[in-house]
Write an enzyme that holds these catalytic residues in place. Structure first.
Site, PDB file in Angstrom:
ATOM      1  N   GLY A 245       0.818  -1.218   0.000  1.00  0.00           N
ATOM      2  CA  GLY A 245       0.000   0.000   0.000  1.00  0.00           C
ATOM      3  C   GLY A 245       0.845   1.257   0.000  1.00  0.00           C
ATOM      4  N   GLU A 265       4.787   4.608   6.590  1.00  0.00           N
ATOM      5  CA  GLU A 265       5.398   3.709   7.552  1.00  0.00           C
ATOM      6  C   GLU A 265       4.863   2.332   7.218  1.00  0.00           C
ATOM      7  OE1 GLU A 265       4.328   3.737  11.836  1.00  0.00           O
ATOM      8  OE2 GLU A 265       4.984   1.756  11.191  1.00  0.00           O
ATOM      9  N   CYS A 302       3.451  -2.170  14.800  1.00  0.00           N
ATOM     10  CA  CYS A 302       4.584  -1.978  13.897  1.00  0.00           C
ATOM     11  C   CYS A 302       5.883  -2.355  14.590  1.00  0.00           C
ATOM     12  CB  CYS A 302       4.694  -0.518  13.463  1.00  0.00           C
ATOM     13  SG  CYS A 302       3.121   0.295  13.243  1.00  0.00           S
ATOM     14  N   GLU A 393       7.707  -9.606   7.188  1.00  0.00           N
ATOM     15  CA  GLU A 393       6.946  -9.339   8.393  1.00  0.00           C
ATOM     16  C   GLU A 393       5.739 -10.274   8.465  1.00  0.00           C
ATOM     17  OE1 GLU A 393       5.414  -5.344   8.562  1.00  0.00           O
ATOM     18  OE2 GLU A 393       4.801  -5.516  10.655  1.00  0.00           O
TER      19      GLU A 393
END
Lengths: 525, 525
Positions: A245, A265, A302, A393
């Site tokens: 994104g 981020e 995060c 991730e």
């Protein structure tokens, strides 16, 4: 206040036409009323033109006016009371205590930015007085200050429905800088978004500001967000979300006739280095602290510690035993959305199916919907370096322990890492020399370096850096949390021989704002 | 020192293999010895890996060490003496006095950055002390400082063979920030580049720094520069040149696996607004000042006043008469390169051939090579807005006067402008109200706003902004001239609960660098 399923374009409330968008309670998979609908390109255009109309006046509001507006936003969010808390719990599946804490953080950061606006350091005001008699040529009177970039598009994040959503850090820092804000709400919590949006809309009106200072749009697909980033009136973008994104928005912004900065981020696995002396002295406590951080909020941060480096041997075996045992006793937690839950399961399945990876432990299972079953896995440094997929991730309570032959291996594997939001060291005094070798590498890889703590729990303060080299963020030069985030939405302008009558307050001889200024290279106030 | 036609890769001098590259004296079209040759991708790789090896140590040199190195660079350039001056004059066609002045500016900005490094404000050091007893959760000890981004690629500019070339503003600010620098020399002044490069190479050695702190490469085409920007060890880029060149580098940097910032200063036509009361009171003096600025250095400045807005009427007619008459008396000046001369003539021919444009005056002609024959043209505001080609930069002593119906037109045409390095107002007190309407527009369009001066002559000081919205630069958030340029090459890092023994000096409790720090939101030193 009631949730009507409406977008907010300036002072108006507008029903969307592209839909449906409906929140789901992830704890039950039940749909929540009302049905929302997304905006059109025309809605984007209306909000953007209103924001542009508001910009010239808003950016030059007196600091006290802007500070009070930020505080009025905080007060209006508080005034939403339990309706906000209950809706955010229902839409996110997060526990009530967490949502209450997040509301406090949201209001706290609005109030922090009010202080930042009053202090005025971010203006970086500078004055180099004229030297009419200088040889061979005189020097003009030169003054500099930062001004706001222009209207900012903010994308709400799924994992902080309050603190990184409609009135979150990006919105607060952009408004503080003097930029009107248009929020593209996250479709997972539209009701929460509308409530908070109406609170800001009310604060705008109560403070007598131009209605274009704030708008809130919904969008079912990517169209509204893409149109927003492409709109010529938008001058910067704040985003928290996936790497795909964020990258898409960066590309749209770079290919505009006038490219603009995007602060995205995106992705971080937050390595934790377990140094040998610390492991010897207090391995069990480190294991307990680690599991606590890993499980917090179902790992949907995060800064979740998704990667652990340790030296093979008895201390590590013991660590895996303690951490694994603690993990296996834990129940499940509801994840934010069915999509996030599916992605988590896919990520864990990939680790389970990877021949280079061994499962240490899984948390308990559940037959309830969207439950995060924690996972702890182990691999070797060589396998980690050889298999790029192990650096991806996994958003949720999953972590991978990487075993190294010796502490000297740490710098080598750290060199291999992509950019990160955080890097953590568990260390005792006997580890300091090894840490001295590792720290220079970590400084080039991460925005925040922690000792003897865990990366979850991001303090909102002046010194915080929630940022880091790509792909942790798209712009390592900034932070999205803490007062330095205001620096993302400004640019310097120099004034040469401008008459005092036309000079901005920040640069007038009399210093009417009483701000810190660099006069001829020296700090003055 | 003798010019050997060699590149400098760390401490070595290396003959290029891709050539030939040979300087031409634009005043005579004679080729200047020796013949240079460009580097290969392997040379780029060698320089970049050396820079990376130097980076960890160089970025953490004590401020005094780095400051003395910058001063040593200035001293070594001074020590080049007349050989440098003569070579730069021969390679650029610029007058000796201008080159001597430019050398002074080059050394001056290196020394300014030495002071900036000593002062340490650019570190933005912040400390938020721990609050172990805070409820509901304690606060950790959090500290922040800026660190260097990494090795920087600098592209020498044609129009400032000293001040924006090998040891120019980009190099000085990057070295000050703690970044090793690799310069891609401009092929128009390779001899000047080698001389200055050897001076820096000597300063590196004399100061006992790692050889990789500085390298100098040549390249005949675009290959060396492109390879440099694409190299994974390079972390930022400084460029001054054409819009096409800058855009190409921005695109390469954006498409790397790890995108990096590019600071490209590209294109500006620097509008000048002649306000009615000032024109009435002192139109002749304004005309004389304007022509002086336009002719300076054959108009080969990023800040050349290429566009003038004025209100139609007697005062403007008189202005055009005085400026045109002065221009028509002026002789030619040698331009920097045959290529720049050709481009200038093409640009002027396009204006001459445009039916919306009328020629006011041309300077005298010449049969010598590469001579700039100045030109002054006029069009109307409506024609200017209708024809995009009239907004294109003509690099040289050419300017276009745009006539407006009234002073109220100024804001409308200003809205139509692209981003600019500068915007200038000639105004008297009676013009202040009109200026108040125009200034907010100009602030969003330009990096520097001047009153009653001309944009040429950029002061190197703390308050200077030589930057501006796209396409003036690729990143409006920064400046390439003045002490704030150091902010382009740094990023913040936060340290959480780091032991004092491992803490960087900038953040140690005792403040051993004696720098300004923000402690719990308050300035301390």
């Amino acid at each position: 206040m009631t949730i009507l399923g409406e977008m907010l374009i300036g002072a108006r409330a507008v029903k969307g036409t592209n839909g449906p968008i409906q929140a789901i309670n992830p704890a039950t998979n039940e749909a929540l009323e009302p049905v929302f609908a997304g905006g059109t390109e025309a809605d984007v255009g209306s909000a953007a033109e209103l924001a542009w109309k508001a910009f010239a006046g808003y950016r030059e509001t007196a600091p006290e006016v802007r500070a009070r507006f930020l505080e009025a936003c905080a007060d209006a969010i508080q005034a939403l009371g339990d309706e906000l808390i209950e809706r955010a719990v229902a839409e996110s599946g997060l526990p009530r205590a967490r949502i209450e804490g997040e509301r406090g953080r949201t209001m706290g950061q609005l109030r922090l930015f009010a202080q930042v606006v009053r202090a005025g350091n971010y203006l970086d005001a500078r004055i180099d007085p004229a030297m009419p008699d200088r040889q061979p040529v005189p020097r003009a009177d030169l003054r500099m200050r930062n001004i706001a970039l222009g209207p900012v598009a903010v994308f709400g994040a799924s994992n902080f429905p309050l603190a990184f959503s409609v009135a979150g850090g990006d919105t607060a820092s952009a408004l503080a800088a003097g930029c009107p804000v248009i929020v593209k709400a996250h479709s997972a919590h539209p009701g929460t978004s509308e409530l908070v949006g109406r609170a800001i809309q009310k604060a705008v009106a109560d403070c007598g500001l131009h209605e274009g200072v704030f708008s809130l749009l919904f969008g079912a697909g990517n169209g509204v967000g893409q149109a927003l980033v492409a709109h010529p009136r938008i001058k910067a973008v704040g985003f928290t979300g996936s790497r795909a994104g964020g990258t898409a928005l960066v590309n749209i912004a770079a290919n505009r006739p006038e490219p603009i900065p995007v602060y995205a981020e995106m992705s971080s696995i937050n390595p934790v280095f377990l140094m040998p002396e610390a492991m010897k002295a207090r391995g069990d406590a480190i294991a307990e602290g680690f599991v606590g951080s890993l499980l917090m909020g179902a790992g949907q941060f995060c800064t979740n510690p998704g990667l652990v480096f340790a030296v093979e041997g008895d201390d590590l075996d013991r660590f895996l035993e303690v951490a694994g045992s603690k993990l296996s006793e834990t129940g499940t937690q509801t994840m934010l959305t069915p999509g996030i839950h599916d992605a988590y399961n896919r990520g864990v399945d990939q680790l389970e199916g990877n021949s280079r990876v061994r499962e240490v432990s899984r948390g308990q299972g559940s037959d309830q919907p969207n439950q995060c079953q924690a996972g702890l896995f182990v691999t070797t440094a060589d396998d980690f370096i050889a298999d790029e997929s192990l650096s991806a991730e996994v958003f949720g309570s999953s972590s991978l322990v990487v075993t190294c032959k010796s502490v000297d291996d740490f710098a080598r594997v750290a060199e291999h890492l992509e950019g990160q939001l955080t890097a953590t060291l568990q260390l005792d005094e006997g580890d300091h020399q090894a840490a001295r070798n590792l720290l220079p590498v970590l400084e080039t890889k991460a925005g925040r370096i922690l000792c003897n703590g865990y990366p979850t729990g991001v303090e909102v303060c002046h010194s915080m850096v929630h940022g880091g080299p790509y792909p942790a963020t798209s712009d390592s030069r900034t932070t999205s949390v803490g007062s330095a985030a205001i620096l993302r939405f400004i640019r310097p302008v120099c004034y040469q021989d401008l008459p005092q009558a036309l000079m901005p307050d920040a640069l007038k001889d009399a210093n009417p704002l009483s701000i810190r200024r660099l006069v001829d290279g020296q700090d003055q106030r």
